[in-house]
Write a protein that holds these residues in place. Sequence first.
Motif, PDB file in Angstrom:
ATOM      1  N   TYR A 175      83.343  82.431  26.966  1.00  0.00           N
ATOM      2  CA  TYR A 175      82.766  81.727  25.825  1.00  0.00           C
ATOM      3  C   TYR A 175      82.205  80.390  26.280  1.00  0.00           C
ATOM      4  O   TYR A 175      82.445  79.942  27.390  1.00  0.00           O
ATOM      5  CB  TYR A 175      83.786  81.553  24.699  1.00  0.00           C
ATOM      6  CG  TYR A 175      84.957  80.661  25.019  1.00  0.00           C
ATOM      7  CD1 TYR A 175      84.931  79.318  24.694  1.00  0.00           C
ATOM      8  CD2 TYR A 175      86.098  81.175  25.624  1.00  0.00           C
ATOM      9  CE1 TYR A 175      86.004  78.496  24.974  1.00  0.00           C
ATOM     10  CE2 TYR A 175      87.176  80.364  25.912  1.00  0.00           C
ATOM     11  CZ  TYR A 175      87.124  79.031  25.580  1.00  0.00           C
ATOM     12  OH  TYR A 175      88.193  78.215  25.867  1.00  0.00           O
ATOM     13  N   PHE A 176      81.432  79.790  25.387  1.00  0.00           N
ATOM     14  CA  PHE A 176      80.822  78.498  25.634  1.00  0.00           C
ATOM     15  C   PHE A 176      81.328  77.515  24.598  1.00  0.00           C
ATOM     16  O   PHE A 176      81.650  77.888  23.477  1.00  0.00           O
ATOM     17  CB  PHE A 176      79.299  78.591  25.517  1.00  0.00           C
ATOM     18  CG  PHE A 176      78.681  79.460  26.565  1.00  0.00           C
ATOM     19  CD1 PHE A 176      78.316  78.923  27.793  1.00  0.00           C
ATOM     20  CD2 PHE A 176      78.466  80.800  26.336  1.00  0.00           C
ATOM     21  CE1 PHE A 176      77.738  79.717  28.757  1.00  0.00           C
ATOM     22  CE2 PHE A 176      77.889  81.606  27.291  1.00  0.00           C
ATOM     23  CZ  PHE A 176      77.527  81.060  28.512  1.00  0.00           C
ATOM     24  N   ASN A 177      81.367  76.263  24.981  1.00  0.00           N
ATOM     25  CA  ASN A 177      81.762  75.215  24.065  1.00  0.00           C
ATOM     26  C   ASN A 177      80.744  74.081  24.154  1.00  0.00           C
ATOM     27  O   ASN A 177      80.398  73.645  25.251  1.00  0.00           O
ATOM     28  CB  ASN A 177      83.163  74.712  24.420  1.00  0.00           C
ATOM     29  CG  ASN A 177      83.728  73.815  23.360  1.00  0.00           C
ATOM     30  OD1 ASN A 177      83.398  73.942  22.187  1.00  0.00           O
ATOM     31  ND2 ASN A 177      84.589  72.906  23.748  1.00  0.00           N
ATOM     32  N   VAL A 178      80.271  73.619  23.015  1.00  0.00           N
ATOM     33  CA  VAL A 178      79.326  72.509  22.973  1.00  0.00           C
ATOM     34  C   VAL A 178      80.122  71.210  22.889  1.00  0.00           C
ATOM     35  O   VAL A 178      80.964  71.045  22.014  1.00  0.00           O
ATOM     36  CB  VAL A 178      78.378  72.636  21.757  1.00  0.00           C
ATOM     37  CG1 VAL A 178      77.473  71.429  21.654  1.00  0.00           C
ATOM     38  CG2 VAL A 178      77.571  73.921  21.858  1.00  0.00           C
ATOM     39  N   ASN A 179      79.869  70.315  23.833  1.00  0.00           N
ATOM     40  CA  ASN A 179      80.554  69.020  23.879  1.00  0.00           C
ATOM     41  C   ASN A 179      79.531  67.893  23.839  1.00  0.00           C
ATOM     42  O   ASN A 179      78.344  68.110  24.049  1.00  0.00           O
ATOM     43  CB  ASN A 179      81.364  68.884  25.175  1.00  0.00           C
ATOM     44  CG  ASN A 179      82.517  69.845  25.246  1.00  0.00           C
ATOM     45  OD1 ASN A 179      83.098  70.202  24.234  1.00  0.00           O
ATOM     46  ND2 ASN A 179      82.856  70.275  26.447  1.00  0.00           N
ATOM     47  N   THR A 180      80.032  66.691  23.622  1.00  0.00           N
ATOM     48  CA  THR A 180      79.151  65.522  23.679  1.00  0.00           C
ATOM     49  C   THR A 180      78.797  65.251  25.143  1.00  0.00           C
ATOM     50  O   THR A 180      79.458  65.744  26.056  1.00  0.00           O
ATOM     51  CB  THR A 180      79.844  64.288  23.084  1.00  0.00           C
ATOM     52  OG1 THR A 180      81.058  64.055  23.801  1.00  0.00           O
ATOM     53  CG2 THR A 180      80.143  64.489  21.610  1.00  0.00           C
ATOM     54  N   THR A 181      77.778  64.466  25.347  1.00  0.00           N
ATOM     55  CA  THR A 181      77.399  64.099  26.712  1.00  0.00           C
ATOM     56  C   THR A 181      78.473  63.189  27.311  1.00  0.00           C
ATOM     57  O   THR A 181      79.259  62.583  26.583  1.00  0.00           O
ATOM     58  CB  THR A 181      76.045  63.377  26.733  1.00  0.00           C
ATOM     59  OG1 THR A 181      76.133  62.205  25.919  1.00  0.00           O
ATOM     60  CG2 THR A 181      74.931  64.268  26.228  1.00  0.00           C
ATOM     61  N   LYS A 182      78.483  63.092  28.627  1.00  0.00           N
ATOM     62  CA  LYS A 182      79.496  62.268  29.296  1.00  0.00           C
ATOM     63  C   LYS A 182      79.353  60.797  28.936  1.00  0.00           C
ATOM     64  O   LYS A 182      80.338  60.084  28.785  1.00  0.00           O
ATOM     65  CB  LYS A 182      79.403  62.436  30.807  1.00  0.00           C
ATOM     66  CG  LYS A 182      79.881  63.790  31.279  1.00  0.00           C
ATOM     67  CD  LYS A 182      79.808  63.882  32.792  1.00  0.00           C
ATOM     68  CE  LYS A 182      80.252  65.252  33.258  1.00  0.00           C
ATOM     69  NZ  LYS A 182      80.167  65.390  34.714  1.00  0.00           N
ATOM     70  N   THR A 183      78.101  60.334  28.825  1.00  0.00           N
ATOM     71  CA  THR A 183      77.859  58.928  28.486  1.00  0.00           C
ATOM     72  C   THR A 183      76.742  58.859  27.448  1.00  0.00           C
ATOM     73  O   THR A 183      75.901  59.762  27.374  1.00  0.00           O
ATOM     74  CB  THR A 183      77.421  58.104  29.716  1.00  0.00           C
ATOM     75  OG1 THR A 183      76.138  58.566  30.151  1.00  0.00           O
ATOM     76  CG2 THR A 183      78.429  58.213  30.850  1.00  0.00           C
ATOM     77  N   PRO A 184      76.700  57.812  26.652  1.00  0.00           N
ATOM     78  CA  PRO A 184      75.603  57.650  25.697  1.00  0.00           C
ATOM     79  C   PRO A 184      74.235  57.615  26.380  1.00  0.00           C
ATOM     80  O   PRO A 184      73.235  58.054  25.820  1.00  0.00           O
ATOM     81  CB  PRO A 184      75.914  56.319  25.012  1.00  0.00           C
ATOM     82  CG  PRO A 184      77.391  56.158  25.156  1.00  0.00           C
ATOM     83  CD  PRO A 184      77.730  56.780  26.485  1.00  0.00           C
TER      84      PRO A 184
END
Length: 89
Positions: free
Chosen positions: A34-43
């Motif tokens: 499966y895949f998981n959508v996460n925030t980027t590492k840094t703004p």
Amino acid sequence: MRWCDIDMESGMIDVNHTLVYYDHRTEGSKSGCYFNVNTTKTPASMRQVPMLGFVKEAFEQEKQKQEDLGLHIRKENIQSVVCSFFCGN
């Protein structure tokens, strides 16, 4: 990349997340992936990228292919990925 990240009218691509792949095919009781959508590492990683003409054409062809195959690609469906494939292929 998801279809909701592509604005064909303005010719811009939003880079606003990461997509993490989890492969559980080798872990005893778990099967599949499966895949998981996460925030980027840094703004600073969040940005808009302009599309070149051949990139836009490739997206249009992929969108048509997915429509022909009956895949869900509505912009509201944030889980609709641009380049789809089956786990293990």
